[in-house]
Design an enzyme around this catalytic site. Structure first.
Site, PDB file in Angstrom:
ATOM      1  N   CYS A  17       1.059  -0.989  -0.517  1.00 28.53           N
ATOM      2  CA  CYS A  17      -0.035   0.110   0.386  1.00 28.53           C
ATOM      3  C   CYS A  17       1.020   1.467  -0.581  1.00 28.53           C
ATOM      4  CB  CYS A  17      -1.336   0.285   1.811  1.00 28.53           C
ATOM      5  SG  CYS A  17       0.368  -0.161   2.860  1.00 28.53           S
ATOM      6  N   HIS A  79       3.095   1.876  11.480  1.00 32.04           N
ATOM      7  CA  HIS A  79       2.757   1.817  12.674  1.00 32.04           C
ATOM      8  C   HIS A  79       1.903   2.905  13.212  1.00 32.04           C
ATOM      9  CE1 HIS A  79       4.856  -2.204  11.279  1.00 32.04           C
ATOM     10  NE2 HIS A  79       3.858  -3.009  11.113  1.00 32.04           N
ATOM     11  N   CYS A 101       2.556   6.023   9.313  1.00 33.12           N
ATOM     12  CA  CYS A 101       1.735   6.233   7.633  1.00 33.12           C
ATOM     13  C   CYS A 101       0.712   7.325   7.652  1.00 33.12           C
ATOM     14  CB  CYS A 101       0.775   4.687   7.108  1.00 33.12           C
ATOM     15  SG  CYS A 101      -0.121   5.131   5.870  1.00 33.12           S
ATOM     16  N   HIS A 129      -0.778  -4.746  19.977  1.00 30.67           N
ATOM     17  CA  HIS A 129      -0.145  -4.420  18.517  1.00 30.67           C
ATOM     18  C   HIS A 129       0.253  -3.129  18.333  1.00 30.67           C
ATOM     19  CE1 HIS A 129      -0.108  -3.540  14.289  1.00 30.67           C
ATOM     20  NE2 HIS A 129       0.036  -4.572  13.939  1.00 30.67           N
ATOM     21  N   GLU A 131       0.328  -0.521  16.251  1.00 31.07           N
ATOM     22  CA  GLU A 131      -0.709   0.545  16.037  1.00 31.07           C
ATOM     23  C   GLU A 131      -1.060   1.384  16.892  1.00 31.07           C
ATOM     24  OE1 GLU A 131      -2.145  -0.037  12.420  1.00 31.07           O
ATOM     25  OE2 GLU A 131      -4.076   2.096  13.061  1.00 31.07           O
ATOM     26  N   THR A 170      -6.050   0.643  11.280  1.00 35.47           N
ATOM     27  CA  THR A 170      -6.578   0.853  10.111  1.00 35.47           C
ATOM     28  C   THR A 170      -6.883  -0.634   9.464  1.00 35.47           C
ATOM     29  OG1 THR A 170      -4.207   0.638   9.840  1.00 35.47           O
ATOM     30  CG2 THR A 170      -5.421   2.889   9.646  1.00 35.47           C
ATOM     31  N   SER A 228       1.770 -10.314  11.031  1.00 29.22           N
ATOM     32  CA  SER A 228       0.659  -8.631  10.456  1.00 29.22           C
ATOM     33  C   SER A 228      -0.832  -8.727  10.041  1.00 29.22           C
ATOM     34  CB  SER A 228       1.324  -9.175   8.459  1.00 29.22           C
ATOM     35  OG  SER A 228       0.564  -8.415   8.167  1.00 29.22           O
ATOM     36  N   ASN A 230      -2.986  -6.632   8.970  1.00 26.12           N
ATOM     37  CA  ASN A 230      -3.890  -7.116   7.464  1.00 26.12           C
ATOM     38  C   ASN A 230      -4.382  -8.297   7.044  1.00 26.12           C
ATOM     39  OD1 ASN A 230      -2.302  -6.237   5.632  1.00 26.12           O
ATOM     40  ND2 ASN A 230      -0.993  -5.534   6.014  1.00 26.12           N
ATOM     41  N   SER A 273       1.847  -5.249   3.346  1.00 24.34           N
ATOM     42  CA  SER A 273       3.453  -5.601   3.656  1.00 24.34           C
ATOM     43  C   SER A 273       3.931  -6.768   3.404  1.00 24.34           C
ATOM     44  CB  SER A 273       3.688  -5.654   5.569  1.00 24.34           C
ATOM     45  OG  SER A 273       3.138  -6.509   5.399  1.00 24.34           O
TER      46      SER A 273
HETATM   47  O1  0CH Z   1      -1.095  -5.026   9.194  1.00 30.00           O
HETATM   48  P1  0CH Z   1      -0.351  -4.758  10.455  1.00 30.00           P
HETATM   49  O2  0CH Z   1      -0.515  -2.780  10.784  1.00 30.00           O
HETATM   50  O3  0CH Z   1       0.192  -5.727  11.476  1.00 30.00           O
HETATM   51  O4  0CH Z   1       1.639  -4.423   9.546  1.00 30.00           O
HETATM   52  P2  0CH Z   1       2.689  -4.524   8.708  1.00 30.00           P
HETATM   53  O5  0CH Z   1       1.574  -6.137   7.788  1.00 30.00           O
HETATM   54  O6  0CH Z   1       2.864  -4.171   8.568  1.00 30.00           O
HETATM   55  O7  0CH Z   1       1.041  -3.472   7.153  1.00 30.00           O
HETATM   56  C1  0CH Z   1       1.380  -1.942   6.690  1.00 30.00           C
HETATM   57  C2  0CH Z   1       0.562  -1.691   7.697  1.00 30.00           C
HETATM   58  C3  0CH Z   1       0.631  -0.577   8.385  1.00 30.00           C
HETATM   59  C4  0CH Z   1       0.373   0.363   9.600  1.00 30.00           C
HETATM   60  O8  0CH Z   1      -0.884   0.796   9.187  1.00 30.00           O
HETATM   61 FE1  SF4 Z   2      -1.207   3.412   5.425  1.00 30.85          FE
HETATM   62 FE2  SF4 Z   2      -1.687   1.113   7.179  1.00 30.85          FE
HETATM   63 FE3  SF4 Z   2      -3.190   1.250   5.635  1.00 30.85          FE
HETATM   64 FE4  SF4 Z   2      -0.818   0.872   4.887  1.00 30.85          FE
HETATM   65  S1  SF4 Z   2      -2.576  -0.354   5.707  1.00 30.85           S
HETATM   66  S2  SF4 Z   2      -1.933   2.712   3.278  1.00 30.85           S
HETATM   67  S3  SF4 Z   2       0.142   1.666   5.856  1.00 30.85           S
HETATM   68  S4  SF4 Z   2      -3.018   2.198   6.464  1.00 30.85           S
END
Ligand code: 0CH
Ligand code: SF4
Length: 316
Positions: A17, A79, A101, A129, A131, A170, A228, A230, A273
């Site tokens: 993203c 985060h 972000c 977490h 965040e 988020t 992760s 998300n 990610s």
């Molecule tokens: O999904 P999370 O927040 O565990 O983080 P990620 O896998 O590092 O993905 C990027 C999102 C970072 C903050 O929204």
């Molecule tokens: Fe931002 Fe997290 Fe959404 Fe990616 S997943 S756009 S880092 S808030």
């Protein structure tokens, strides 16, 4: 020997993203501006491949600020961090760059604004977490209460039921969060908050694409890390949308081929990610075993981009 046919559905959007793209760019630009080592507090994003790649370029990953020397730059992960972290860095006269972000920072600002208006805040998020820790850490202890489920709402002990606001992590499941928001609004009709929740465009779009893919694919793999949030939500969304087998894999070596025996269609997506190189690795692993036909399941187009902080845009 002829290979069996397989339709491989690829979710779009998937993978990086805008916030992840920016965070990684920040580390790379910091390394080229200041040289190695550059310290990074927490995994810049939750992906071992990304972290190992940056480590090879000279980034040093730590969990806490006191593990960093004061004469090297430090970057805060995508985060977000509690207010105490930049405050401590400033007190130690450290050079720091915040890779939070902008969509997470927006939630921080929202929480602060509600606090200034005298409201107590309920955060929907996962305990522990980074965040959630970062968003709750924008305000003094006790000003942000955490809930994870509708059951948590039922037992919530608030200061004043008429002076409440809610914010969210988020990267949550859109559907699960709607249930928690509904429980909050039923118990506290005066609660204020965003239009729906604070789940970002990338999380929302990736979950939508997974739902569309689940209608066609017999099985689904989500490329992403076990820490992760998300990415794990994508597995849950896939399973709940009716996909009989939905599994998280970090890379091709994690695929359980025996569990996929006899399948004719397969869905692949990636968390925000997870780099595309790992998606390609997974696709190649399928090509080695099946006669693959790729079909893209596109449910949205993304064109979001975030600027890196000014200090990295300035010439040396
Ligand atoms: O999904 P999370 O927040 O565990 O983080 P990620 O896998 O590092 O993905 C990027 C999102 C970072 C903050 O929204
Ligand atoms: Fe931002 Fe997290 Fe959404 Fe990616 S997943 S756009 S880092 S808030």
């Amino acid at each position: 020997m002829t290979k069996p046919p397989l339709t491989l559905y690829l979710a779009a959007p998937r993978g990086f993203c805008a916030g992840v793209d920016r965070a990684i760019k920040i580390v790379e630009m910091a390394l080229s501006k200041w040289g190695a080592p550059v310290y990074v507090r927490h995994e810049i994003v939750h992906n071992e491949y990304v972290v190992d790649d940056l480590r090879a370029k000279g980034a040093v990953f730590v969990e806490e600020l006191d593990e960093c020397p004061t004469d090297r730059p430090v970057i805060f992960s995508a985060h977000g961090v509690p207010k105490s972290v930049p405050a401590e860095a400033a007190a130690r006269q450290m050079l720091y760059v915040d890779a939070t972000c902008p969509l997470v920072s927006k939630v921080h600002i929202e929480a602060e604004r509600h606090h200034e208006n005298g409201l107590q805040i309920v955060m929907i998020g996962h305990a522990g977490h980074p965040e959630t820790v970062g968003t709750m850490g924008q305000l003094p202890d006790g000003e942000v209460l955490l809930v994870e489920t509708p059951a948590d709402v039922a037992t919530l002990d608030v200061r004043d039921a008429t002076r409440l606001a809610f914010v969210t992590q988020t990267t949550l499941s859109v559907d699960d969060t709607a249930e928690v928001v509904a429980a909050l609004q039923t118990r506290f009709p005066a609660i204020v908050g965003p239009h729906k929740e604070d789940i970002c465009y990338a999380t929302t779009n990736r979950q939508e694409a997974v739902k569309a893919m689940a209608e066609r694919a017999e099985a689904m793999l989500v490329v992403g890390a076990p820490n992760s949030s998300n990415s794990k939500r994508l597995v849950e969304v896939g399973a709940r949308a009716g996909c009989a087998y939905a599994q998280l894999v970090q890379r091709a070596t994690d695929i359980d081929w025996r569990a996929l025996d006899g399948i004719r269609s397969m869905g692949i997506t990636a968390g925000a990610s997870a780099p595309e190189v790992l998606v390609n690795e997974v696709i190649d692993a399928f090509r080695a075993r099946y006669e693959v036909t790729v079909e893209i399941i596109e449910t949205a187009q993304e064109n979001v981009e975030f600027k890196v902080p000014r200090v990295l845009r300035e010439r040396v």
